[in-house]
Write a protein that holds these residues in place. Structure first.
Motif, short mmCIF file in Angstrom:
data_model
loop_
_atom_site.label_atom_id
_atom_site.label_comp_id
_atom_site.label_asym_id
_atom_site.label_seq_id
_atom_site.Cartn_x
_atom_site.Cartn_y
_atom_site.Cartn_z
N ALA A 1 -18.43 26.18 -19.14
CA ALA A 1 -17.69 26.65 -20.14
C ALA A 1 -17.11 25.13 -20.41
O ALA A 1 -16.24 24.88 -19.70
CB ALA A 1 -16.85 27.77 -19.89
N GLY A 2 -17.04 24.82 -21.77
CA GLY A 2 -16.44 23.36 -21.96
C GLY A 2 -14.86 23.46 -21.90
O GLY A 2 -14.52 22.43 -21.29
N GLU A 3 -14.29 24.53 -22.26
CA GLU A 3 -12.78 24.51 -22.31
C GLU A 3 -12.21 24.50 -21.09
O GLU A 3 -11.29 23.76 -20.61
CB GLU A 3 -12.37 25.67 -23.10
N THR A 4 -12.87 25.45 -20.05
CA THR A 4 -12.13 25.46 -18.77
C THR A 4 -13.08 24.53 -17.55
O THR A 4 -12.35 24.47 -16.65
CB THR A 4 -12.27 26.95 -18.35
N GLY A 5 -14.19 24.09 -17.92
CA GLY A 5 -14.99 23.67 -16.79
C GLY A 5 -15.49 24.44 -15.90
O GLY A 5 -16.35 24.05 -14.89
N GLU A 6 -15.42 25.72 -16.05
CA GLU A 6 -15.90 26.76 -15.14
C GLU A 6 -17.35 26.87 -15.29
O GLU A 6 -18.07 26.70 -16.51
CB GLU A 6 -15.43 28.17 -15.49
N CYS A 7 -18.08 26.91 -13.99
CA CYS A 7 -19.60 26.91 -13.89
C CYS A 7 -19.71 28.46 -14.34
O CYS A 7 -19.47 29.25 -13.40
CB CYS A 7 -20.01 26.54 -12.77
N ILE A 8 -20.42 28.74 -15.45
CA ILE A 8 -20.85 30.14 -15.83
C ILE A 8 -21.98 30.53 -15.20
O ILE A 8 -21.93 31.91 -14.48
CB ILE A 8 -21.27 30.20 -17.37
N SER A 9 -22.92 29.75 -14.88
CA SER A 9 -24.26 30.38 -14.33
C SER A 9 -25.00 29.01 -13.63
O SER A 9 -25.01 27.92 -14.28
CB SER A 9 -24.91 31.07 -15.05
N SER A 10 -25.57 29.17 -12.73
CA SER A 10 -26.41 27.97 -12.06
C SER A 10 -27.82 28.70 -11.34
O SER A 10 -27.63 29.60 -10.79
CB SER A 10 -25.68 27.16 -11.39
N SER A 11 -28.60 27.98 -11.36
CA SER A 11 -30.13 28.45 -10.49
C SER A 11 -30.92 27.18 -10.18
O SER A 11 -30.49 26.09 -10.80
CB SER A 11 -30.90 29.31 -11.43
N PHE A 12 -31.66 27.30 -9.33
CA PHE A 12 -32.56 26.09 -8.91
C PHE A 12 -33.90 26.58 -8.54
O PHE A 12 -34.18 27.72 -7.91
CB PHE A 12 -31.81 25.33 -7.68
N TYR A 13 -35.05 25.69 -8.65
CA TYR A 13 -36.13 26.02 -8.27
C TYR A 13 -36.88 24.76 -7.74
O TYR A 13 -36.51 23.55 -8.41
CB TYR A 13 -36.91 26.46 -9.56
N PRO A 14 -37.85 24.86 -7.00
CA PRO A 14 -38.33 26.05 -6.36
C PRO A 14 -37.25 26.39 -5.30
O PRO A 14 -36.49 25.54 -4.84
CB PRO A 14 -39.47 25.73 -5.61
N LYS A 15 -37.24 27.68 -4.51
CA LYS A 15 -36.60 27.91 -3.63
C LYS A 15 -36.75 27.34 -2.20
O LYS A 15 -35.95 27.27 -1.47
CB LYS A 15 -36.62 29.77 -3.33
N GLN A 16 -38.04 27.07 -2.07
CA GLN A 16 -38.37 26.37 -1.08
C GLN A 16 -38.41 24.66 -1.61
O GLN A 16 -38.38 24.50 -2.73
CB GLN A 16 -39.54 26.57 -0.37
N GLU A 17 -38.46 23.86 -0.55
CA GLU A 17 -38.61 22.43 -1.12
C GLU A 17 -39.58 21.90 -1.86
O GLU A 17 -40.77 22.40 -1.63
CB GLU A 17 -38.34 21.29 -0.09
N MET A 18 -39.50 21.33 -2.98
CA MET A 18 -40.60 20.94 -3.95
C MET A 18 -41.26 20.05 -3.09
O MET A 18 -41.16 19.24 -2.14
CB MET A 18 -40.15 20.01 -5.18
N LYS A 19 -42.79 20.12 -3.57
CA LYS A 19 -43.87 19.34 -2.71
C LYS A 19 -43.82 17.84 -3.04
O LYS A 19 -43.53 17.43 -4.25
CB LYS A 19 -45.29 19.90 -3.32
N ILE A 20 -43.94 17.19 -1.97
CA ILE A 20 -44.16 15.59 -2.09
C ILE A 20 -45.58 15.26 -1.31
O ILE A 20 -45.73 15.68 -0.32
CB ILE A 20 -42.73 14.74 -1.34
N THR A 21 -46.16 14.72 -2.07
CA THR A 21 -47.48 14.28 -1.77
C THR A 21 -47.51 13.11 -1.12
O THR A 21 -47.10 11.97 -1.63
CB THR A 21 -48.64 14.28 -2.90
N ALA A 22 -48.12 12.66 0.05
CA ALA A 22 -48.13 11.61 0.86
C ALA A 22 -49.63 11.21 1.24
O ALA A 22 -49.98 11.69 2.25
CB ALA A 22 -47.18 11.44 1.78
N LYS A 23 -50.30 10.44 0.39
CA LYS A 23 -51.64 10.26 0.63
C LYS A 23 -51.91 9.12 1.90
O LYS A 23 -52.98 9.22 2.29
CB LYS A 23 -52.40 9.77 -0.55
N GLN A 24 -51.05 8.32 2.02
CA GLN A 24 -50.95 7.53 3.02
C GLN A 24 -49.54 7.37 3.62
O GLN A 24 -48.53 7.91 3.11
CB GLN A 24 -51.35 6.02 2.46
N ALA A 25 -49.28 7.05 4.69
CA ALA A 25 -47.90 6.79 5.34
C ALA A 25 -47.27 5.99 4.60
O ALA A 25 -47.60 4.87 4.13
CB ALA A 25 -48.28 6.14 6.90
#
Length: 494
Positions: free
Chosen positions: A19-43
């Protein structure tokens, strides 16, 4: 009115509505719930699909809109925080050419080392304030050398936040702060670093239009509004790399102020008004979010790649994924300072700038099968991460960044009493924890950029301090002994 913040991390994408006036976080969420995939084709490699960020943003935003029930037409503006140093390349149809080479990918380190030698160390440092190192420009040079067919299709290069802004608006733009984190900004000339473009043989047209960090940089297009459930025309009015943005979220804008994070990687970020640099580029200087032609505001950044990722690795492998991080902290608290002689170097997540781009891997030293158990591992890991911070902060002090008060969001490893007490004790700094994070900071940044807030002081007038941690004098000797033991092992490995 409401403000929306997107935080595009390498582990997850978080969305917050305030909320702009109060700075209060009204809602938040994140995805994915497990860590996002990072691909490492080589070391040493690390890649992510930009489309993965976009899809996770859609899921998190859907949660926020459904939970808050806010009319999208009442959202004033959007701010974007993003993982730094990543390379996104698109063709003329704005289609991604290859997966993004992200921040912890170390394949281009040798390219950057060669560049500073051939351009000239003094010339690079005086103009770029850094070695080209393993940053965005050097990653693009790697593509040019190793994937010429893909390189030939390049229309524009972007940082991850620029890509999200493009998806929202259809416009391809960037900022001076963003270009500086790619080592593509000349601080003495206050413009794109032509010297590096020329050396690497890049076409200047690859660089997008440059816009101020705080400004109306575009608007949500009709197509994006339909896809995301937003209203067409919402202003996109702020973008910044995750560490400058974290500093903003903690109201760290002025010389002498310091912000810290400890997520997958760990960062100490101090603000200076002097153009200074580390001659070995072990810590790096970038344009802060409020840097201007008239007033220097430079962020001196210490990055430790192997931070929360070490804790996560132990959770999966020593805890078998069966215990919570809170339980790990509790077990670690039963072990004395110094972990009964066990030291862990956390450098197992790619080349470390603080070690001059060396990639020694993580080391467990002093392990005794008759003494140590998993609780010792949990404590030694947290101490090792803190000691790596201390090692880097000693380097920062040589260019004028002194840690007396450190601000952080109460999140990630700062949820651990051992971590924050060890950091306070070994640095002698007071730690202040606040009720904020990157997505909330980006939302506040959007309000500044759109003009909803008249000043940063208005935007942060309701920022709440949750906790203060003072150094414990009684722990000082034990911590210093443990740090000396850790540092001896680092010197041996180096």
């Amino acid at each position: 009115m409401y403000l929306l913040g997107f935080d595009i991390g390498s582990s997850s994408v978080k969305v917050s509505l305030i909320a702009g006036e109060t700075g209060e976080c009204i809602s938040s969420s994140f995805y994915p719930k497990q860590e996002m995939k990072i691909t490492a084709k080589q070391a040493g490699w690390a890649e992510q699909e930009p489309e993965q960020w976009w899809q996770n943003l859609k899921l998190a935003l859907s949660d926020v809109l459904n939970e808050s029930k806010v009319d999208p037409k009442k959202i004033d503006s959007i701010g974007i925080s993003y993982q730094m140093h990543g390379l996104v390349m698109v063709d003329k149809e704005q289609q991604v050419i290859r997966p993004s080479i992200i921040w912890c990918d170390s394949r281009a380190a040798a390219i950057g080392e060669k560049a500073i030698l051939e351009i000239g160390e003094e010339k690079c440092l005086q103009n770029l304030l850094n070695s080209p190192g393993n940053f965005t420009a050097s990653k693009l040079k790697w593509v040019k050398e190793n994937e010429p067919d893909l390189y030939a299709r390049v229309h524009k290069i972007m940082l991850p936040g620029d890509y999200i802004a493009m998806k929202l608006s259809g416009d391809i733009k960037t900022t001076a702060s963003g270009l500086s984190e790619g080592i593509l900004w000349n601080f003495n000339e206050n413009k794109v670093a032509d010297m590096l473009l020329d050396y690497y043989g890049f076409d200047a047209s690859f660089i997008p239009e440059i816009v101020p960090t705080f400004s109306v940089q575009g608007e949500v297009s009709e197509a994006a509004a339909k896809e995301l459930g937003l209203a067409k025309g919402i202003k996109i009015s702020y973008r910044a790399g995750d560490q400058p943005n974290n500093a903003l979220s903690l109201n760290v804008l002025n010389p002498g102020e310091i912000a810290t994070t400890a997520g997958t990687s760990g960062v100490v970020y101090g603000v200076s008004d002097e153009i200074k640099y580390d001659p070995k580029s072990r810590v790096n200087t970038f344009a802060h979010v409020n840097h201007t032609f008239d007033a220097n505001r430079l962020g001196v950044l210490l990055c430790i790649n192997g931070t929360g990722i070490l804790n996560s690795w132990l959770n999966k492998n020593a805890g078998n994924g069966q215990i919570s991080y809170e339980e790990m902290n509790q077990l670690a608290s039963e072990i004395p300072i110094g972990s009964d002689g066990l030291s862990i170097l956390p450098f197992g997540n790619g080349a470390e700038r603080v070690l001059e781009n060396k990639n020694p891997g993580s080391t467990f030293a002093g392990l005794n099968f008759n003494i140590h158990n998993k609780a010792h591992l949990f404590r030694a890991a947290q101490e090792g991460i803190v000691f790596s911070f201390k090692y880097g902060m000693d380097i920062m002090s040589t260019i004028g960044i002194e840690a007396k008060v450190i601000r952080a969001g109460k999140a990630n490893m700062f949820l651990s009493p051992i971590f924050r007490e060890t950091l306070a004790g070994i640095t002698g700094a007071t730690i202040e924890l606040y009720n904020t994070d990157g997505s909330v900071g980006a939302a506040r940044g959007a309000g500044i950029g759109s003009g909803y807030y008249q000043s940063p002081s208005e935007a942060f007038s309701n920022l709440k301090k949750l906790e203060t941690i003072e150094p414990k004098q009684a722990d000082k000797a034990a911590l210093e002994a443990a740090y000396d033991n850790w540092k001896k092992e680092l010197e041996r490995v180096k």
